[in-house]
Write a protein that holds these residues in place. Structure first.
Motif, mmCIF file in Angstrom:
data_model
loop_
_atom_site.group_PDB
_atom_site.id
_atom_site.type_symbol
_atom_site.label_atom_id
_atom_site.label_comp_id
_atom_site.label_asym_id
_atom_site.label_seq_id
_atom_site.Cartn_x
_atom_site.Cartn_y
_atom_site.Cartn_z
ATOM 1 N N ILE A 107 11.235 27.179 13.451
ATOM 2 C CA ILE A 107 10.986 28.193 14.477
ATOM 3 C C ILE A 107 10.234 29.399 13.909
ATOM 4 N N LEU A 108 10.527 29.740 12.667
ATOM 5 C CA LEU A 108 9.919 30.926 12.042
ATOM 6 C C LEU A 108 8.785 30.583 11.075
ATOM 7 N N ASP A 109 8.253 29.385 11.169
ATOM 8 C CA ASP A 109 7.148 29.004 10.283
ATOM 9 C C ASP A 109 5.917 29.842 10.633
ATOM 10 N N PRO A 110 5.348 30.547 9.659
ATOM 11 C CA PRO A 110 4.188 31.417 9.941
ATOM 12 C C PRO A 110 2.965 30.658 10.450
ATOM 13 N N ALA A 111 2.846 29.374 10.138
ATOM 14 C CA ALA A 111 1.674 28.610 10.563
ATOM 15 C C ALA A 111 1.745 28.165 12.022
ATOM 16 N N ALA A 112 2.903 28.232 12.632
ATOM 17 C CA ALA A 112 3.054 27.764 14.015
ATOM 18 C C ALA A 112 2.240 28.631 14.969
ATOM 19 N N GLN A 113 1.593 27.976 15.921
ATOM 20 C CA GLN A 113 0.796 28.671 16.933
ATOM 21 C C GLN A 113 1.133 28.232 18.350
ATOM 22 N N ARG A 114 1.607 26.997 18.493
ATOM 23 C CA ARG A 114 1.863 26.426 19.813
ATOM 24 C C ARG A 114 3.269 25.853 19.870
ATOM 25 N N MET A 115 3.808 25.850 21.094
ATOM 26 C CA MET A 115 5.157 25.353 21.290
ATOM 27 C C MET A 115 5.190 24.439 22.502
ATOM 28 N N GLY A 116 5.956 23.382 22.382
ATOM 29 C CA GLY A 116 6.254 22.507 23.512
ATOM 30 C C GLY A 116 7.758 22.437 23.663
ATOM 31 N N LEU A 117 8.238 22.420 24.878
ATOM 32 C CA LEU A 117 9.671 22.355 25.137
ATOM 33 C C LEU A 117 9.922 21.425 26.311
ATOM 34 N N ALA A 118 10.958 20.614 26.169
ATOM 35 C CA ALA A 118 11.377 19.772 27.287
ATOM 36 C C ALA A 118 12.841 19.426 27.112
ATOM 37 N N TRP A 119 13.406 18.879 28.170
ATOM 38 C CA TRP A 119 14.813 18.496 28.175
ATOM 39 C C TRP A 119 14.985 17.329 29.127
ATOM 40 N N PHE A 120 16.089 16.667 28.950
ATOM 41 C CA PHE A 120 16.506 15.652 29.904
ATOM 42 C C PHE A 120 17.983 15.885 30.142
ATOM 43 N N GLN A 121 18.364 16.079 31.409
ATOM 44 C CA GLN A 121 19.766 16.292 31.731
ATOM 45 C C GLN A 121 20.327 15.043 32.390
ATOM 46 N N GLU A 122 21.394 14.513 31.785
ATOM 47 C CA GLU A 122 22.075 13.346 32.324
ATOM 48 C C GLU A 122 22.908 13.745 33.542
ATOM 49 N N PRO A 123 23.257 12.789 34.396
ATOM 50 C CA PRO A 123 24.064 13.119 35.578
ATOM 51 C C PRO A 123 25.381 13.828 35.246
ATOM 52 N N ALA A 124 25.999 13.501 34.119
ATOM 53 C CA ALA A 124 27.266 14.151 33.739
ATOM 54 C C ALA A 124 27.045 15.560 33.182
ATOM 55 N N GLY A 125 25.786 15.945 32.966
ATOM 56 C CA GLY A 125 25.484 17.306 32.546
ATOM 57 C C GLY A 125 24.973 17.469 31.136
ATOM 58 N N LYS A 126 25.108 16.449 30.276
ATOM 59 C CA LYS A 126 24.622 16.579 28.903
ATOM 60 C C LYS A 126 23.110 16.783 28.924
ATOM 61 N N ILE A 127 22.650 17.715 28.074
ATOM 62 C CA ILE A 127 21.222 18.023 28.010
ATOM 63 C C ILE A 127 20.695 17.642 26.630
ATOM 64 N N TRP A 128 19.586 16.974 26.620
ATOM 65 C CA TRP A 128 18.890 16.590 25.386
ATOM 66 C C TRP A 128 17.650 17.482 25.287
ATOM 67 N N TRP A 129 17.681 18.453 24.386
ATOM 68 C CA TRP A 129 16.591 19.418 24.218
ATOM 69 C C TRP A 129 15.667 18.959 23.093
ATOM 70 N N THR A 130 14.361 19.150 23.292
ATOM 71 C CA THR A 130 13.366 18.917 22.244
ATOM 72 C C THR A 130 12.367 20.073 22.283
ATOM 73 N N MET A 131 12.156 20.694 21.117
ATOM 74 C CA MET A 131 11.136 21.724 20.971
ATOM 75 C C MET A 131 10.210 21.293 19.839
ATOM 76 N N VAL A 132 8.908 21.320 20.099
ATOM 77 C CA VAL A 132 7.912 20.931 19.130
ATOM 78 C C VAL A 132 7.040 22.146 18.833
ATOM 79 N N LEU A 133 6.861 22.450 17.555
ATOM 80 C CA LEU A 133 5.965 23.526 17.147
ATOM 81 C C LEU A 133 4.807 22.924 16.363
ATOM 82 N N ALA A 134 3.613 23.446 16.604
ATOM 83 C CA ALA A 134 2.420 22.887 15.978
ATOM 84 C C ALA A 134 1.402 23.991 15.727
ATOM 85 N N ALA A 135 0.427 23.619 14.913
ATOM 86 C CA ALA A 135 -0.688 24.541 14.608
ATOM 87 C C ALA A 135 -1.941 23.982 15.242
#
Length: 170
Positions: free
Chosen positions: A142-170
């Motif tokens: 998250i604090l990498d100085p080279a990072a410039q772009r971010m992607g974020l997504a999630w998938f929420q199951e019917p019971a409520g569990k959330i699967w989070w993914t964040m991608v950082l790139a240059a």
């Protein structure tokens, strides 16, 4: 006799208090059950920007450049969040053996991957960010100085569990 009445009174008071306790909030182990954060349609458009604001606030405090959201990175993150749910495990490899770099290439992103952070939780995006910041490996992404772009997504199951993914790139 009076002593018995007093003890009986305390017992009845205790039972009454137990009867009023909210159901389903304490697990069989005596610990509180997780509170389910339900992502509403109204939240869906705001979540990426709340996460971006949170990440950028942390980066700004360290004197680092701000990130921008990237649609291709969002798409790669969305694929992985759903796939982790299917596999029922939080890890960085897809069910087809794909790596984070493979997923970026599949969506046409030709920049450099800085890192991917993932989570399996019932918590909000900002609670998840706080948990990521407590771990050295995810904090470093998250604090990498080279990072410039971010992607974020999630998938929420019917019971409520959330699967989070964040991608950082240059």
């Amino acid at each position: 006799m009076q002593r018995r009445a007093l003890i009986l009174g305390f017992l009845l008071t205790g039972l009454t208090a137990c009867a009023r306790a909210p159901q389903g909030r304490i697990g069989p182990d005596g610990l509180p059950l997780p509170q389910v954060y339900r992502i509403t349609p109204e939240d869906e458009a705001q979540i990426p920007y709340r996460m971006l604001d949170g990440v950028n606030t942390l980066r700004r405090a360290r004197g680092l450049s701000q990130l921008t959201l990237d649609a291709q990175l969002n798409a790669a993150a969305a694929t992985h969040s759903r796939d982790m749910s299917i596999q029922n495990r939080p890890w960085h490899f897809g069910s087809d053996g794909s790596s984070p770099v493979d997923r970026l290439r599949r969506v046409g992103y030709m920049g450099r991957l800085i890192g991917e952070t993932i989570s399996e939780t019932y918590e909000t995006e900002l609670e998840t960010l706080a948990a990521w910041m407590e771990e050295a490996a995810t904090r470093d992404v998250i604090l990498d100085p080279a990072a410039q772009r971010m992607g974020l997504a999630w998938f929420q199951e019917p019971a409520g569990k959330i699967w989070w993914t964040m991608v950082l790139a240059a």
